[in-house]
Each structure stands twice: as C-alpha cells, then as structure tokens.
Write a protein that holds these residues in place. Structure first.
Motif, PDB file in Angstrom:
ATOM      1  N   TYR A   1       0.836  -1.189   0.000  1.00  0.00           N
ATOM      2  CA  TYR A   1       0.000   0.000   0.000  1.00  0.00           C
ATOM      3  C   TYR A   1       0.877   1.247   0.000  1.00  0.00           C
ATOM      4  CZ  TYR A   1      -3.668  -3.272   1.026  1.00  0.00           C
ATOM      5  OH  TYR A   1      -4.539  -4.324   0.926  1.00  0.00           O
ATOM      6  N   THR A   2       0.443   2.253  -0.742  1.00  0.00           N
ATOM      7  CA  THR A   2       1.136   3.539  -0.759  1.00  0.00           C
ATOM      8  C   THR A   2       0.486   4.421   0.297  1.00  0.00           C
ATOM      9  OG1 THR A   2       1.581   3.318  -3.123  1.00  0.00           O
ATOM     10  CG2 THR A   2       1.732   5.543  -2.179  1.00  0.00           C
ATOM     11  N   LEU A   3       1.323   4.918   1.214  1.00  0.00           N
ATOM     12  CA  LEU A   3       0.830   5.743   2.315  1.00  0.00           C
ATOM     13  C   LEU A   3       1.588   7.054   2.364  1.00  0.00           C
ATOM     14  CD1 LEU A   3       0.865   2.970   5.083  1.00  0.00           C
ATOM     15  CD2 LEU A   3      -1.075   3.644   3.653  1.00  0.00           C
ATOM     16  N   LEU A   4       0.891   8.129   2.660  1.00  0.00           N
ATOM     17  CA  LEU A   4       1.516   9.418   2.914  1.00  0.00           C
ATOM     18  C   LEU A   4       1.306   9.705   4.401  1.00  0.00           C
ATOM     19  CD1 LEU A   4       2.983  11.890   1.829  1.00  0.00           C
ATOM     20  CD2 LEU A   4       0.759  12.914   1.363  1.00  0.00           C
ATOM     21  N   VAL A   5       2.412   9.811   5.137  1.00  0.00           N
ATOM     22  CA  VAL A   5       2.347   9.994   6.585  1.00  0.00           C
ATOM     23  C   VAL A   5       2.862  11.383   6.936  1.00  0.00           C
ATOM     24  CG1 VAL A   5       3.039   9.073   8.837  1.00  0.00           C
ATOM     25  CG2 VAL A   5       2.814   7.524   6.881  1.00  0.00           C
ATOM     26  N   GLU A   6       2.055  12.122   7.681  1.00  0.00           N
ATOM     27  CA  GLU A   6       2.484  13.420   8.191  1.00  0.00           C
ATOM     28  C   GLU A   6       3.007  13.202   9.602  1.00  0.00           C
ATOM     29  OE1 GLU A   6       0.539  17.650   9.539  1.00  0.00           O
ATOM     30  OE2 GLU A   6      -0.460  16.541   7.941  1.00  0.00           O
ATOM     31  N   VAL A   7       4.219  13.673   9.868  1.00  0.00           N
ATOM     32  CA  VAL A   7       4.794  13.541  11.203  1.00  0.00           C
ATOM     33  C   VAL A   7       5.059  14.921  11.784  1.00  0.00           C
ATOM     34  CG1 VAL A   7       5.847  11.286  10.754  1.00  0.00           C
ATOM     35  CG2 VAL A   7       7.191  13.350  10.378  1.00  0.00           C
ATOM     36  N   GLY A   8       4.930  15.002  13.104  1.00  0.00           N
ATOM     37  CA  GLY A   8       5.268  16.222  13.826  1.00  0.00           C
ATOM     38  C   GLY A   8       6.669  16.078  14.403  1.00  0.00           C
ATOM     39  N   ARG A   9       7.043  17.020  15.240  1.00  0.00           N
ATOM     40  CA  ARG A   9       8.371  16.993  15.846  1.00  0.00           C
ATOM     41  C   ARG A   9       8.362  16.186  17.133  1.00  0.00           C
ATOM     42  NH1 ARG A   9      12.613  19.972  13.595  1.00  0.00           N
ATOM     43  NH2 ARG A   9      13.641  18.293  14.710  1.00  0.00           N
ATOM     44  N   SER A  10       9.479  15.531  17.376  1.00  0.00           N
ATOM     45  CA  SER A  10       9.716  14.863  18.653  1.00  0.00           C
ATOM     46  C   SER A  10      11.223  14.871  18.886  1.00  0.00           C
ATOM     47  CB  SER A  10       9.171  13.435  18.657  1.00  0.00           C
ATOM     48  OG  SER A  10       9.880  12.621  17.757  1.00  0.00           O
TER      49      SER A  10
END
Length: 118
Positions: free
Chosen positions: A16-25
């Motif tokens: 599956y093709t996924l676009l993941v948005e990540v924040g800062r950590s």
C-alpha cells in the motif's frame, strides 16, 4: 469432537502507498527549524489497516511522531485511478512486499506554515 479450528485461508500480502504526516519529537532527525515532515511510504499488509498500523509502529520506533496517514491503495488501485508508477517506484514496492516491510521512499520536511506547499 476435535478442538481444532478450520484453517482460515491465508490472505496474500499486498503493498500500500501511504503518505504519513509527522510532527516533531526529540531525536527525530528532522532538519533544524522544520515543523514536521511528509513521508511517502510503501508498506506491506493483508489490508490497508494492517499496513497503516505497521507503518505507524515503525515510525514511532524511529522516534518520529506520526500525526496523520493518508492511504492511496495498492498498485492495482492506483493504476485504476490513472496514477503513473515508474520503474523505481515499482522496485521499492516489490522490495516492501519481498521483505514484508515498510519502505520510506521520500521525506519532505515542512518549515513554518508552508506544509502544503513543500
């Protein structure tokens, strides 16, 4: 009477093709000044929900902070939608399938308010 359950048919893995948005950590490895990033991932799973769960778990292990995941489907679903998939992308998808893994194909850092224009 036997306690054995009938064998469930094994569902094949798909990518599956996924676009993941990540924040800062802390220790996320993103560039200084970035507010987060968008990650293009190829993930294997028997369904999209499993692919998403595995992707989120692996990104958390890598000290990233997943905020949102958008699924674009399998290669067949994407082709049906008219997406052009080049040889390099197909190779990464095949690798994710062969290794039963998550491949991060691209990471685009976000700076300030330009998240949607990166």
């Amino acid at each position: 009477m036997s306690d054995e359950k009938p064998a469930k048919p094994k569902r094949p893995q798909q990518v599956y093709t996924l676009l993941v948005e990540v924040g800062r950590s802390k220790d996320d490895g993103l560039p200084k000044g970035a507010t987060g990033a968008g990650l293009l991932c190829y993930a294997s799973g028997v369904d999209e929900a499993e692919a998403v769960r595995e992707t989120v778990a692996i990104l958390k292990q890598a000290d990233l902070a997943p905020l949102d995941v958008t699924g674009y489907g399998t290669i067949a679903e994407r082709e049906k939608q008219g997406h052009e998939i080049d040889a390099g992308e197909r190779e990464l998808m095949q690798r994710a399938l062969d290794e039963n893994s998550v491949i991060v194909a691209q990471m685009t850092p976000f700076f300030g308010e330009d998240k949607g224009n990166a």
